[in-house]
Design an enzyme around this catalytic site. Structure first.
Site, mmCIF file in Angstrom:
data_model
loop_
_atom_site.group_PDB
_atom_site.id
_atom_site.type_symbol
_atom_site.label_atom_id
_atom_site.label_comp_id
_atom_site.label_asym_id
_atom_site.label_seq_id
_atom_site.Cartn_x
_atom_site.Cartn_y
_atom_site.Cartn_z
ATOM 1 N N ARG A 254 0.847 -1.196 0.000
ATOM 2 C CA ARG A 254 0.000 0.000 0.000
ATOM 3 C C ARG A 254 0.881 1.244 0.000
ATOM 4 O O ARG A 254 1.961 1.262 0.580
ATOM 5 C CB ARG A 254 -0.922 0.015 1.229
ATOM 6 C CG ARG A 254 -2.099 -0.951 1.116
ATOM 7 C CD ARG A 254 -3.044 -0.828 2.295
ATOM 8 N NE ARG A 254 -2.434 -1.254 3.531
ATOM 9 C CZ ARG A 254 -1.906 -0.463 4.435
ATOM 10 N NH1 ARG A 254 -1.944 0.857 4.290
ATOM 11 N NH2 ARG A 254 -1.343 -0.950 5.525
ATOM 12 N N TYR B 26 -1.291 -3.567 -6.812
ATOM 13 C CA TYR B 26 -1.161 -4.255 -5.522
ATOM 14 C C TYR B 26 -2.499 -4.284 -4.756
ATOM 15 O O TYR B 26 -3.221 -3.276 -4.716
ATOM 16 C CB TYR B 26 -0.080 -3.584 -4.652
ATOM 17 C CG TYR B 26 -0.101 -4.134 -3.251
ATOM 18 C CD1 TYR B 26 0.453 -5.376 -2.976
ATOM 19 C CD2 TYR B 26 -0.745 -3.460 -2.221
ATOM 20 C CE1 TYR B 26 0.372 -5.922 -1.711
ATOM 21 C CE2 TYR B 26 -0.830 -3.992 -0.948
ATOM 22 C CZ TYR B 26 -0.271 -5.219 -0.699
ATOM 23 O OH TYR B 26 -0.366 -5.769 0.563
ATOM 24 N N LYS C 99 -9.730 -2.255 1.363
ATOM 25 C CA LYS C 99 -9.365 -1.124 2.218
ATOM 26 C C LYS C 99 -10.144 0.142 1.855
ATOM 27 O O LYS C 99 -10.597 0.893 2.731
ATOM 28 C CB LYS C 99 -7.867 -0.847 2.113
ATOM 29 C CG LYS C 99 -6.998 -2.034 2.477
ATOM 30 C CD LYS C 99 -7.247 -2.499 3.880
ATOM 31 C CE LYS C 99 -6.277 -3.618 4.264
ATOM 32 N NZ LYS C 99 -6.477 -4.051 5.648
ATOM 33 N N HIS D 293 -10.661 -2.339 11.345
ATOM 34 C CA HIS D 293 -9.589 -3.192 10.831
ATOM 35 C C HIS D 293 -9.380 -4.339 11.825
ATOM 36 O O HIS D 293 -8.395 -4.356 12.554
ATOM 37 C CB HIS D 293 -8.317 -2.331 10.693
ATOM 38 C CG HIS D 293 -7.207 -2.960 9.930
ATOM 39 N ND1 HIS D 293 -5.886 -2.564 10.083
ATOM 40 C CD2 HIS D 293 -7.187 -3.938 8.993
ATOM 41 C CE1 HIS D 293 -5.117 -3.268 9.272
ATOM 42 N NE2 HIS D 293 -5.878 -4.104 8.602
ATOM 43 N N SER E 229 -1.477 -3.603 10.038
ATOM 44 C CA SER E 229 -1.127 -4.520 8.961
ATOM 45 C C SER E 229 0.190 -5.237 9.267
ATOM 46 O O SER E 229 1.152 -4.604 9.697
ATOM 47 C CB SER E 229 -0.991 -3.738 7.655
ATOM 48 O OG SER E 229 -2.175 -3.018 7.416
ATOM 49 N N CYS F 295 0.728 -7.428 11.641
ATOM 50 C CA CYS F 295 0.977 -7.543 13.080
ATOM 51 C C CYS F 295 0.190 -8.687 13.713
ATOM 52 O O CYS F 295 0.006 -8.717 14.933
ATOM 53 C CB CYS F 295 0.678 -6.231 13.782
ATOM 54 S SG CYS F 295 1.861 -4.941 13.344
ATOM 55 N N ASP G 144 -9.480 -9.617 8.690
ATOM 56 C CA ASP G 144 -8.979 -8.267 8.399
ATOM 57 C C ASP G 144 -9.980 -7.144 8.677
ATOM 58 O O ASP G 144 -9.577 -6.077 9.088
ATOM 59 C CB ASP G 144 -8.532 -8.191 6.933
ATOM 60 C CG ASP G 144 -7.594 -7.013 6.652
ATOM 61 O OD1 ASP G 144 -6.640 -6.807 7.431
ATOM 62 O OD2 ASP G 144 -7.823 -6.289 5.670
ATOM 63 N N ARG H 110 2.080 -12.144 -0.569
ATOM 64 C CA ARG H 110 0.735 -12.481 -0.079
ATOM 65 C C ARG H 110 0.165 -13.718 -0.740
ATOM 66 O O ARG H 110 0.470 -14.008 -1.891
ATOM 67 C CB ARG H 110 -0.220 -11.304 -0.390
ATOM 68 C CG ARG H 110 0.158 -9.984 0.279
ATOM 69 C CD ARG H 110 -0.491 -9.859 1.623
ATOM 70 N NE ARG H 110 -0.004 -8.713 2.399
ATOM 71 C CZ ARG H 110 -0.604 -8.299 3.518
ATOM 72 N NH1 ARG H 110 -1.674 -8.903 3.972
ATOM 73 N NH2 ARG H 110 -0.102 -7.286 4.193
HETATM 74 P P1 GDP Z 1 -1.852 -9.349 9.658
HETATM 75 O O1 GDP Z 1 -1.270 -8.636 8.500
HETATM 76 O O2 GDP Z 1 -2.233 -8.439 10.776
HETATM 77 O O3 GDP Z 1 -2.945 -10.265 9.257
HETATM 78 O O4 GDP Z 1 -0.675 -10.234 10.273
HETATM 79 P P2 GDP Z 1 -0.281 -11.771 10.020
HETATM 80 O O5 GDP Z 1 -1.107 -12.667 10.883
HETATM 81 O O6 GDP Z 1 -0.269 -12.065 8.569
HETATM 82 O O7 GDP Z 1 1.196 -11.772 10.580
HETATM 83 C C1 GDP Z 1 2.168 -10.871 10.098
HETATM 84 C C2 GDP Z 1 3.532 -11.351 10.496
HETATM 85 O O8 GDP Z 1 3.612 -11.416 11.916
HETATM 86 C C3 GDP Z 1 3.853 -12.729 9.956
HETATM 87 O O9 GDP Z 1 5.179 -12.770 9.519
HETATM 88 C C4 GDP Z 1 3.646 -13.625 11.157
HETATM 89 O O10 GDP Z 1 4.458 -14.752 11.109
HETATM 90 C C5 GDP Z 1 3.990 -12.707 12.333
HETATM 91 N N1 GDP Z 1 3.207 -13.071 13.541
HETATM 92 C C6 GDP Z 1 1.869 -13.273 13.628
HETATM 93 N N2 GDP Z 1 1.509 -13.644 14.883
HETATM 94 C C7 GDP Z 1 2.640 -13.671 15.617
HETATM 95 C C8 GDP Z 1 2.928 -13.975 16.987
HETATM 96 O O11 GDP Z 1 2.058 -14.312 17.784
HETATM 97 N N3 GDP Z 1 4.232 -13.863 17.379
HETATM 98 C C9 GDP Z 1 5.215 -13.499 16.496
HETATM 99 N N4 GDP Z 1 6.459 -13.425 16.959
HETATM 100 N N5 GDP Z 1 4.992 -13.219 15.205
HETATM 101 C C10 GDP Z 1 3.719 -13.293 14.770
HETATM 102 P P1 PGA Z 2 -3.152 -7.096 6.597
HETATM 103 O O1 PGA Z 2 -3.978 -6.595 5.311
HETATM 104 O O2 PGA Z 2 -3.766 -6.268 7.674
HETATM 105 O O3 PGA Z 2 -3.462 -8.534 6.610
HETATM 106 O O4 PGA Z 2 -1.692 -6.793 6.451
HETATM 107 C C1 PGA Z 2 -3.497 -5.862 4.287
HETATM 108 C C2 PGA Z 2 -3.148 -4.444 4.698
HETATM 109 O O5 PGA Z 2 -3.607 -3.988 5.768
HETATM 110 O O6 PGA Z 2 -2.441 -3.808 3.924
HETATM 111 MN MN MN Z 3 -5.323 -5.168 6.786
HETATM 112 MN MN MN Z 4 -3.841 -10.420 7.384
#
Ligand code: GDP
Ligand code: PGA
Ligand code: MN
Ligand code: MN
Length: 622
Positions: A90, A235, A244, A264, A286, A288, A311, A403
């Protein structure tokens, strides 16, 4: 687009006027005709959502080199794509909220006068689809059977975007039919016009590239008009406009006006060994941890997690006074690196069923995908940049924001309630960010207003999900910094109002989590992933009045003994370190929060200043 903007005689290439319009909906027909007149595509295709169309589109993407078909024995009906290296995330500095009045956009968004932006972008859109197909994608965010379905029509010149939209949003002819039916019944259903172009017209004879895009990018929301204009990027977050741009930026404005919340947040269903069911929503910035938590496989015996969304959550207070949430999406758009059988087995099982698109990961010699953190490291692969890659390579095989895009219906742990247009009643909201220091593993807010304060001051280290520096701590209120479609001060006030106008006892309890705290050696203090079920258990037990907590200046933190760490390879000291509230670290946050709040001037609800004063006093800072 309004009718006065340009004239029909500018139509080139396509002779569209002699064809019967495929829709009886006058507004949509006009949107399509005017966009075609401006962008001058070679042809127009209405997306039906049929399996034959999917085959045609994906075959064509393979033929042009945008897609590589993966080995059907490993990943049936699945595709690999690598983007242009300038188009991987983004683009927050190119994202605009073009409200009529600049004050309505607030200090956290980019603004330009809507008329000025339209003039500028019409210049960019003029002829921008030359030599390409203009696709029309009717879609609905949320349920088609919702009381007020949230329709949209995305026009795009990218087949990659069409295929991704078919995965991520309920899209196609059945949606258009429903809009037409409602229109015919005099209900004037609301639909959001969403215009997207990769911004790379093809001159006669010019060969296409695998990933067309433009160095100039604009991701623009017109909040009053409820319209979206996107240019220059293919993207996900910039181009799949239902996600989004609509479901967060535009929907947050609708939510403000109509008294609900567009957030979110992931949504999960948690069942205890005793059969107690709780629904939890969680807002993390994002990259996290939302997708991972949404699909978590608990490590503690007897607990069960089912998923509803990873999400976005749309939440409304129901007649029963509870906050009901639906996930408006139809797929997962998950961060690939780090995903594996151990961290997220449910995501792995979902993508293994096929019907998925992988972008900016590595391609293996047997026609499968690979990324950092996945099992079975290949001896050789092709990196996302198209270069030969081996485990000895210095560069990553996959972009950190690579992704997978996969249908939610394929997820084995999808909760049955996903299909219920009423959604689920949320018991707890978790806010969380990525902080190496300061923020403990989990703590509970004192009440809704304090919870709103925690959300409003949420901080996190920046990630690869947005273009820019990674690892810098910034305030990311409710994990919505890039997605609030209006003045964030007013958005905080909206949250406060939801608390005031409803029975606090029935609203969700608010918690704050941090899976990312580190020890002196830089290692994570908490193992995370499936072990986060231990934190969810504490949250449930708090709500049931069964778990102990210590009252600290920042809120209620678990006592070491109240957190179930049985079977976990962690010393008592380590658990204490994960839960510690260090007064000095928190004192250092105060000036940052003060500075953050000052940005909003009079638009910041006064109660948030009161909350900050309370925190300051509890931390013994005069
Ligand atoms: P989203 O973008 O908020 O959906 O986050 P994701 O679930 O896809 O996770 C983003 C990154 O954070 C990935 O590389 C995961 O492996 C890492 N991650 C997610 N949960 C945890 C956790 O509980 N502990 C740690 N250390 N890393 C995490
Ligand atoms: P994410 O979604 O929260 O899984 O990273 C895409 C974004 O927020 O850009
Ligand atoms: Mn998101
Ligand atoms: Mn995600």
């Amino acid at each position: 687009m309004t009718a006065d903007t340009h004239t029909r005689d500018s139509v080139e290439g396509a002779n569209l006027s002699d064809r019967p319009s495929p829709t009886t909906h006058p507004g949509i027909a006009e949107f399509v005709a005017e966009t075609a007149a401006l962008t001058k595509p070679e042809r127009v295709q209405w997306v039906t959502g049929s399996p034959e169309e999917w085959t045609e589109l994906t075959d064509a993407l393979v033929a042009t080199g945008t897609f590589t078909r993966l080995n059907p024995a490993l990943k049936p009906n699945s595709f690999y794509a690598a983007s242009d290296p300038i188009d991987v995330a983004r683009v927050e500095d190119r994202t605009y909220i073009c409200s009529v009045d600049e004050k309505d956009c607030g200090p956290t968004n980019n603004w330009m006068d809507p008329q000025e932006m339209k003039t500028l972008m019409r210049g960019l859109y003029d002829g921008c689809m030359r030599g390409r197909t203009m696709y029309v994608v009717p879609f609905v965010m949320g349920h088609l059977e919702a009381e007020k379905p949230m329709f949209g029509v995305e026009i795009t010149d990218s087949a990659y975007v069409v295929v991704s939209m078919l995965v991520m949003a309920r899209s196609g002819t059945h949606v258009l039919k429903r809009i037409e039916e409602l229109e015919a019944a005099g209900e004037s259903p609301q639909w959001v016009p969403a215009l997207h172009s990769v911004g790379m017209p093809l001159e006669p004879g010019q060969a296409d590239v695998a990933w067309p895009c433009n160095e100039t990018k604009y991701i623009v929301q017109f909040p009053e008009e409820r319209a979206i204009w996107s240019f220059g990027s293919g993207y996900g977050g910039n181009a799949l406009l239902g996600k989004k741009c609509y479901a967060l930026r535009i929907a947050s404005v609708m939510a403000r006006d109509e008294g609900w919340l567009a957030e979110h947040m992931l949504i999960l269903k948690l069942t205890s060994p005793q059969g107690v069911v709780k629904f939890i929503a969680a807002a993390f910035p994002s990259a996290c941890g939302k997708t991972n938590l949404a699909m978590l496989r608990p490590t503690i015996p007897g607990w069960k997690v089912e998923t509803l969304g990873d999400d976005i959550a749309w939440m409304r207070v129901g007649e029963d006074g509870r906050l009901w949430a639906v996930n408006p999406e139809y797929g997962f758009f998950g961060v690939a690196p780090g995903t594996n059988q151990k961290t997220n087995p449910n995501a792995m099982d979902t993508i293994d069923k096929g019907n998925s698109v992988f972008t900016n990961v590595a391609l293996t010699e047997d026609g499968d995908i690979w990324w950092e953190g996945l099992e079975n490291t290949p001896a050789k692969a092709t990196s996302w940049k198209g270069e030969p890659w081996t485990p000895d390579s210095e560069e990553l095989s996959s972009h950190p924001n690579s992704r997978y895009c996969t249908p939610i219906k394929q997820c084995d742990i999808l909760a049955a309630e996903y299909d219920d247009p009423r959604g689920v009643p949320i018991d707890a909201i978790l806010f969380g960010g990525r902080r190496r220091t300061t923020v403990p593993l989990v703590f509970e807010a004192r009440d809704w207003t304090h919870g709103t304060f925690l959300g409003a001051t949420l901080s996190s280290e920046t990630t690869a999900a947005a273009v820019g520096q990674v690892g810098v701590v910034r305030r990311d209120p409710m994990a919505m910094l890039p997605f609030i479609g209006y003045n964030a001060g007013h958005y905080f006030n909206h949250w406060i109002t939801v608390g005031k106008e409803n029975d606090a006892a029935k609203l969700p309890k608010i918690f704050y989590v941090n899976w990312f705290r580190r020890d002196e050696d830089g290692g994570f203090l908490w193992p995370g992933f499936g072990e986060n079920s231990r934190v969810l258990k504490w949250v449930v037990e708090r709500m049931e009045g069964q778990a102990d907590a210590v009252e600290t200046p920042i809120g209620y933190v678990p006592t070491v003994d109240s957190l179930d760490v049985e079977g976990l390879d962690m010393t008592r000291d380590a658990v204490e370190a994960a839960l510690a509230v260090d007064a000095e670290e928190w004192q250092a946050e105060l000036p940052q929060i003060q500075e953050w709040f000052e940005k909003f001037g009079d638009d910041l609800p006064a109660v948030l200043w009161t909350e900050l004063d309370g925190l300051r006093a509890r931390l013994d800072v005069p």
